[in-house]
Design an enzyme around this catalytic site. Structure first.
Site, PDB file in Angstrom:
ATOM      1  N   CYS A  69      -1.904  -4.208 -56.627  1.00 40.33           N
ATOM      2  CA  CYS A  69      -1.444  -3.267 -55.501  1.00 40.33           C
ATOM      3  C   CYS A  69      -0.665  -4.092 -54.812  1.00 40.33           C
ATOM      4  CB  CYS A  69      -2.592  -2.615 -54.848  1.00 40.33           C
ATOM      5  SG  CYS A  69      -3.685  -3.480 -53.992  1.00 40.33           S
ATOM      6  N   ASP A  70      -0.913  -5.443 -54.506  1.00 46.56           N
ATOM      7  CA  ASP A  70       0.013  -6.580 -53.648  1.00 46.56           C
ATOM      8  C   ASP A  70       0.928  -7.125 -54.269  1.00 46.56           C
ATOM      9  OD1 ASP A  70      -1.803  -5.517 -51.636  1.00 46.56           O
ATOM     10  OD2 ASP A  70      -3.307  -7.160 -51.940  1.00 46.56           O
ATOM     11  N   ARG A  71       0.885  -7.465 -55.494  1.00 42.96           N
ATOM     12  CA  ARG A  71       1.991  -8.231 -56.308  1.00 42.96           C
ATOM     13  C   ARG A  71       1.884  -7.855 -57.807  1.00 42.96           C
ATOM     14  NH1 ARG A  71       1.171 -13.161 -54.893  1.00 42.96           N
ATOM     15  NH2 ARG A  71      -0.667 -12.718 -53.462  1.00 42.96           N
ATOM     16  N   SER A 105      -3.052 -13.715 -50.607  1.00 38.75           N
ATOM     17  CA  SER A 105      -3.226 -12.374 -50.387  1.00 38.75           C
ATOM     18  C   SER A 105      -3.001 -11.729 -48.862  1.00 38.75           C
ATOM     19  CB  SER A 105      -4.736 -12.194 -50.949  1.00 38.75           C
ATOM     20  OG  SER A 105      -5.240 -12.742 -51.952  1.00 38.75           O
ATOM     21  N   GLU A 126     -10.007 -12.271 -50.169  1.00 36.62           N
ATOM     22  CA  GLU A 126     -10.446 -11.134 -50.801  1.00 36.62           C
ATOM     23  C   GLU A 126     -11.050 -11.701 -52.136  1.00 36.62           C
ATOM     24  OE1 GLU A 126     -10.835  -7.641 -49.553  1.00 36.62           O
ATOM     25  OE2 GLU A 126     -10.783  -9.252 -48.063  1.00 36.62           O
ATOM     26  N   PRO A 127     -12.456 -11.344 -52.287  1.00 34.80           N
ATOM     27  CA  PRO A 127     -13.251 -11.716 -53.617  1.00 34.80           C
ATOM     28  C   PRO A 127     -12.724 -11.504 -54.847  1.00 34.80           C
ATOM     29  CG  PRO A 127     -14.679 -10.365 -52.482  1.00 34.80           C
ATOM     30  CD  PRO A 127     -13.287 -10.469 -51.528  1.00 34.80           C
ATOM     31  N   GLN A 139      -8.868 -10.574 -60.849  1.00 30.97           N
ATOM     32  CA  GLN A 139      -7.700  -9.843 -61.316  1.00 30.97           C
ATOM     33  C   GLN A 139      -7.000 -11.133 -61.798  1.00 30.97           C
ATOM     34  OE1 GLN A 139      -6.229  -8.599 -57.434  1.00 30.97           O
ATOM     35  NE2 GLN A 139      -7.168  -6.847 -57.417  1.00 30.97           N
ATOM     36  N   GLY A 163     -17.357  15.956 -42.782  1.00 40.35           N
ATOM     37  CA  GLY A 163     -15.953  15.984 -42.602  1.00 40.35           C
ATOM     38  C   GLY A 163     -14.836  15.524 -43.667  1.00 40.35           C
ATOM     39  N   GLY A 220     -12.850   8.371 -42.896  1.00 38.50           N
ATOM     40  CA  GLY A 220     -14.336   8.758 -43.581  1.00 38.50           C
ATOM     41  C   GLY A 220     -14.198   8.672 -44.827  1.00 38.50           C
TER      42      GLY A 220
END
Length: 420
Positions: free
Chosen positions: A57-59, A116, A121-122, A127, A196, A201
């Site tokens: 999603c980031d690269r 990242s 982030e582990p 990935q 809710g 949430g």
């Protein structure tokens, strides 16, 4: 990067990440796992020698090794543009390009989660390993690319074990998960309740479920909303009027009503704790304004965190990770230095091998002439081995080529006359 590989192949990284590009472009470029191998096959058919694609999603980026990086660059950009259904010129401004040592450095930083969106982030190394596995299955990874990634994994492991760069949570949802584990231990033995339907949430509930909390129930004053979230989270839903009973059963309560009335009172929590024989309850109030009466803070056995509390812990985690990232960068710099040195040293292997073969040939020859006389055999061996070098040195001295003589003299000193 001349000499980095004996084959003179060049390393190239081309891609788009959270810094260089828009989310819209990354969405267009993103490849699901079944799409990766066909994409790599196209690059191989185009003539790209070795390639691997990391798609998250980031690269979305292509790592390659090729003897003609300019041509490989053109081919990769064209395939990325085709994937995005845009022309090459349109996407070029949102792509970054690294070549040579800088490309190798980038690969190491990605694997170690130092490049990242959220440093440390582990899941990042997993990935990268998935991308590597798919490229191996596609047959697009050669020895050069393989060596880079194996070295990068080694550095990533050192960063994880020798620093705390990934230990402290940095998002509100991850903070909630950490506190839940500290309070209750194994989340698979816990029950959760979401009251809710607010985004925060739901995100927090999703993180708890992904961290092992299997028994989760959603309720809302509008039953349809509870049913929708339950479908999304693959969990249970119940009637809103049953919230008092459900609170007695819940180890973790997440609220996200976002109304001006408190849906969880101190009395409600106290009664629940009595039924639970004072087994603690962790309450996560993500409502704006808050959904939980602040008086719950005074109830023994109740642990209430609102968004402000969670954000404070998250900010502490971010600051800690930034400090640890500096230590991680030092590890990465040293490993990169060793990696590049090792690659350069490999270029000497053929010459060293030839030199050893020559010496062994001469050794065998003098043993044939003097098999039982070590003194004569060793004297003859020394004379034979030093004959040509001696003639060359005398020749350089005779013609008075000062620079060549000084270079040769220095080399002989370092190779043969330097004392340990």
């Amino acid at each position: 990067m001349a000499g980095l590989f004996s084959s003179d192949a060049k390393v190239l990284v081309i891609g788009a990440n959270h810094r260089s590009s828009s989310l819209a472009l990354r969405d267009r470029l993103f490849l699901d796992e079944p799409e990766v191998i066909p994409f790599l096959d196209k690059l191989k058919d185009d003539g790209v020698e070795q390639c691997l694609v990391v798609s998250t999603c980031d690269r979305v980026e292509v790592h390659c090794v090729d003897h003609n990086p300019a041509r490989a660059h053109e081919l990769i950009v064209a395939r990325l543009a085709e994937r995005a259904e845009l022309d090459s010129h349109t996407i070029a401004s949102q792509l970054y390009v690294h070549e040579g040592e800088e490309a190798v450095r980038h690969i190491f930083r990605v694997a170690a989660s130092l490049d990242s969106l959220m440093v440390g982030e582990p899941q990042v190394v997993a990935q990268v390993k998935d991308a590597h596995r798919l490229a191996v299955e596609a047959g697009s990874v050669g020895s050069e690319l393989e060596r880079i990634f194996q070295a990068a994994y080694g550095t990533a492991k050192r960063v994880r074990t020798e620093t705390a760069v990934g230990e402290r949570p940095v998002s509100i949802a991850s903070v909630a998960v950490q506190i839940a584990k500290e309070l209750h231990g194994d989340l698979s033995r816990c029950r959760g309740l979401l009251i809710g339907a607010g985004d925060m949430g739901e995100l927090t509930a999703q993180n708890l479920i992904e961290s092992g909390l299997n028994d989760f129930t959603c309720i809302h004053s509008f039953a349809g909303r509870a049913q929708r979230i339950a479908r999304h989270l693959s969990c249970h839903f119940d009637d809103f009027d049953n919230r008092n009973r459900l609170a007695c059963e819940a180890d973790i309560i997440v609220t996200s009503m976002n109304k001006r009335t408190r849906v969880v009172s101190a009395d409600m929590v106290s009664k629940a704790l009595q039924v639970r024989k004072n087994k603690p309850i962790f309450l996560i109030d993500t409502g704006i304004p808050g959904d939980v009466d602040p008086a719950v803070n005074d109830v023994d056995g109740a642990f209430l965190y609102d968004l402000h509390d969670l954000e404070r812990v998250a900010m502490e985690g971010r600051a800690s990770r930034e400090a640890e990232a500096r230590a991680a960068s030092s590890i990465l710099d040293k490993d990169l230095h060793d990696f590049f040195r090792g690659k350069e040293e490999r270029t000497a292997v053929p010459l060293v091998s030839s030199l050893r073969d020559r010496f062994e040939t001469e050794r065998q020859a003098v043993l044939v002439l003097h098999p039982n006389d070590a003194d004569k055999a060793t004297r003859l061996l020394i004379n034979r081995l030093l004959h040509t070098p001696s003639e060359e040195l005398r020749g350089l001295a005779a013609v008075k080529k000062k620079k060549e003589w000084e270079a040769a003299s220095d080399l002989v000193e370092r190779l043969f006359l330097k004392k340990d």
